[in-house]
Design an enzyme around this catalytic site. Structure first.
Site, PDB file in Angstrom:
ATOM      1  N   THR A 182      -7.457  31.463  29.069  1.00 47.29           N
ATOM      2  CA  THR A 182      -6.138  30.938  28.706  1.00 47.29           C
ATOM      3  C   THR A 182      -6.169  30.234  27.354  1.00 47.29           C
ATOM      4  O   THR A 182      -5.137  29.953  26.769  1.00 47.29           O
ATOM      5  CB  THR A 182      -5.599  29.995  29.803  1.00 47.29           C
ATOM      6  OG1 THR A 182      -4.218  29.749  29.546  1.00 47.29           O
ATOM      7  CG2 THR A 182      -6.359  28.685  29.858  1.00 47.29           C
ATOM      8  N   GLU A 229      10.256  24.924  20.935  1.00 45.31           N
ATOM      9  CA  GLU A 229       9.404  24.505  22.043  1.00 45.31           C
ATOM     10  C   GLU A 229      10.098  24.722  23.396  1.00 45.31           C
ATOM     11  O   GLU A 229       9.467  25.059  24.374  1.00 45.31           O
ATOM     12  CB  GLU A 229       9.045  23.024  21.848  1.00 45.31           C
ATOM     13  CG  GLU A 229       8.277  22.354  22.973  1.00 45.31           C
ATOM     14  CD  GLU A 229       6.814  22.769  23.039  1.00 45.31           C
ATOM     15  OE1 GLU A 229       6.359  23.561  22.197  1.00 45.31           O
ATOM     16  OE2 GLU A 229       6.134  22.309  23.971  1.00 45.31           O
TER      17      GLU A 229
END
Ligand SMILES: *[C@@H]1O[C@H](CO)[C@@H](O)[C@H](O)[C@H]1NC(C)=O
Ligand SMILES: *[C@@H]1O[C@H](CO)[C@@H](O)[C@H](O)[C@H]1NC(C)=O
Length: 569
Positions: A560, A414
């Site tokens: 997006t 992440e």
């Protein structure tokens, strides 16, 4: 004499009036030749589907849909290990709306038919909790308008979606957008972080976060980042095209006005300081980057220009994006060094990443969300014929791939950090907040790989494979398909559970592929599956292995959230 002068005068007036009122306005100049985005020469059948791999991804989608359908149909998502429901996107069935366009592109008609019948019945006026206009626009509204576009373009057969179905979906998009209007009811036009659908008023984030740092700044009003203000124009423009109601696109033009026409000085040209006060428009923070909270504003600048090149502001958007992309390269990107740098050979292992400018200093830390950047740079570089940006995008993508390849599981983290290698970057080495790691495990990781893991989770995010999709369709280089296959296999092996796909607690921990055993592994899986897994990650993976004509970048601009919108010149 006087009479003839009068006649001439009359003639002049008549001609002037004719030009003023009767002559049809000159049509806007058409874009002579829309630049092609996808590679045009696919030799030796290279652009055809890789059927075995495409069907493996389709199988993953079928498994994901089945788990949700069996255990949590109608809720926002299923917990992939326990099979429990989750309703954290206002309880409207987020999974269904966000994944419908994936089903359409994959041709999963039975599942899509079920989804469409559900979508028609959603009551958008009754949410669970406050509504987040950003998440709601990209996941729900984007999913709805894109589905209408896919029906209109003929991808969905009539027996799956009738004309009445199409109308109902569009009406749902309108109903939702109308309810979201109060979000934009601010002096600047920038949206509130939340909307209360009962009072029809905008609200700050709960809990009220006016105070950024209790010891320092106190904001008087809600403050937001560029992504919240600047990631609705594609969805709104599509809704305006479908309904011919100009007010939707106008809302977005206002919302991102203070970003695209920023009157304040920009030390990194094209990049705006944030967060911004939604009431006064003042830039109350000094953060600049393409990472979380800022990312999709830059993404939308170039995509809006591609979607509507004939628009009066599109050239300006292109300039803004181009400036911001050059600043990203000049001021925020660096190559990682092994620390300590041992010998010349280490330079062979330098990987390029992009950092963040946070409140006065450059931090060499990057998050998975920023993996979108290489794909966006390739897209814009191709559109603007800027080979330097294509090279930059490809170099960054190699760095992204490295974060996936360097962990034991083959899945990237992440968040990670690095020490920049080149002397020109040394200036911010000491100042960097992302300092040399203290723990041994990370020191070892740094020695071996050139970066250390700052947050070890993998939340099934799409951005890396999204960039691979752009890279494959634009360059046609086989390695991008190969990297996508590596990523898919790793994710499929690690994350697959009984009811779908789970997030990873630590990408450095191998959990194996035994469904019963892997859930026992300490620090292994997290019982979470966000809707973008089905909406984006699996969609982009599928499109990488499908025939390159499916979902072509010359036909669609992707939002997006991965929802394709038609390019209609
Ligand atoms: C950004 O990079 C350019 C090119 O290297 C440099 O001239 C400029 O000073 C940098 N700006 C800041 C604010 O560091
Ligand atoms: C890293 O890449 C190499 C070369 O493609 C490959 O053989 C290896 O399996 C990859 N490792 C992981 C963990 O993905």
């Amino acid at each position: 004499m006087i009479l003839s002068r009068f006649k001439i005068l009359t003639a002049v007036v008549v001609v002037a009036l004719y030009f003023l009122f009767f002559r049809s306005p000159t049509p806007p100049p058409r874009v002579a030749q829309r630049p092609r985005i996808q590679l045009t020469t696919w030799r030796d059948g290279k652009g055809l589907a890789d059927n075995a791999k495409a069907s493996a991804v389709l199988g993953a989608m079928a498994h994901t849909f089945k788990g949700y359908h069996e255990m949590a149909w109608g809720s926002d998502g299923v917990r992939p290990i326990s099979g429990r429901k989750r309703d954290d996107r206002n309880g409207w069935g987020c999974f269904i709306v966000d994944s419908a366009t994936t089903l359409a592109l994959m041709g999963m008609w039975d599942e899509l038919e079920l989804s469409i019948q559900f979508i028609k019945e959603i009551d958008f006026s009754h949410p669970k909790g406050l509504v987040d206009p950003f998440e709601t626009t990209i996941r729900y509204l984007g999913g709805l308008v894109s589905l209408v576009d896919l029906i209109d373009i003929g991808i969905v057969p009539d027996h799956v979606a009738s004309m009445e179905d199409r109308e109902s979906i569009l009406q749902q998009a309108v109903a939702l957008t109308e309810k979201l209007r109060p979000a934009y009811d601010t002096p600047t036009g920038m949206p509130y972080p939340r909307v209360n659908f009962k009072s029809n008023k905008g609200e700050p984030d709960p809990p009220v976060v006016y105070i950024k740092d209790p010891t320092k700044i106190k904001y008087d009003h809600p403050a937001i980042g560029p992504a919240r203000a600047g990631s609705n124009i594609l969805e709104h423009r599509a809704l305006t095209r479908l309904t011919r109601d100009k007010s939707y696109a106008a809302t977005s033009l206002r919302a991102w006005r203070s970003l695209v026409w920023n009157p304040l000085p920009e030390p990194f040209p094209g990049m705006v300081d944030a967060p911004m006060d939604i009431v006064t428009g003042i830039h109350v923070g000094k953060d600049r980057h393409w990472d979380a909270g800022h990312d999709s504003y830059y993404e939308y600048l170039i995509k809006e220009a591609i979607l509507a090149p004939q628009d009066e502001h599109s050239k300006h958007y292109e300039h803004r994006w181009h400036d911001a992309a050059l600043s990203l390269r000049a001021n925020l990107s660096s190559r990682s060094a092994h620390a300590p740098l041992k010998n010349e050979d280490s330079y062979l292992m330098l990987h390029q990443f992009i950092g963040k400018y946070l409140d006065g200093e450059v931090v060499n830390e990057m998050s998975h969300l920023a993996h979108f950047a290489p794909g966006n740079l390739l897209l814009g570089g191709r559109w603007l014929s800027a080979p330097n940006l294509i090279t930059f995008g490809q170099a960054l993508l190699e760095g992204c791939r490295h974060t996936y390849n360097a962990t034991t599981t083959g899945v990237g983290p992440e968040k990670w950090a690095w020490t920049p290698a080149l002397s020109s970057a040394k200036g911010f080495l000491e100042k960097s907040a992302a300092r040399y790691p203290e723990d041994l495990e990370n020191q070892d990781h740094l020695q071996r790989t050139g970066f250390w893991v700052a947050n070890p989770k993998y939340k099934l995010r799409p951005e890396y494979v999204e960039s691979l999709f752009y890279a494959w369709r634009i360059t046609g280089e086989q390695r991008y398909r190969d990297w996508a296959w590596d990523a898919f296999q790793a994710i499929d092996r690690q994350c697959r559970t009984k009811y779908g796909y789970a997030s990873l607690a630590d990408v450095r921990v191998e959990v194996g592929n035994d469904l019963d055993e892997k859930v026992q592994v300490q620090g292994g899986l997290i019982d979470e599956e966000e809707s973008f897994w089905a909406g984006e990650t699996l969609k982009y993976l599928y499109l990488i292995f499908a025939d390159v004509r499916l979902g072509s970048l010359d036909q669609f601009v992707y939002t997006t959230e991965g929802h394709p919108l038609r390019i209609v010149d």
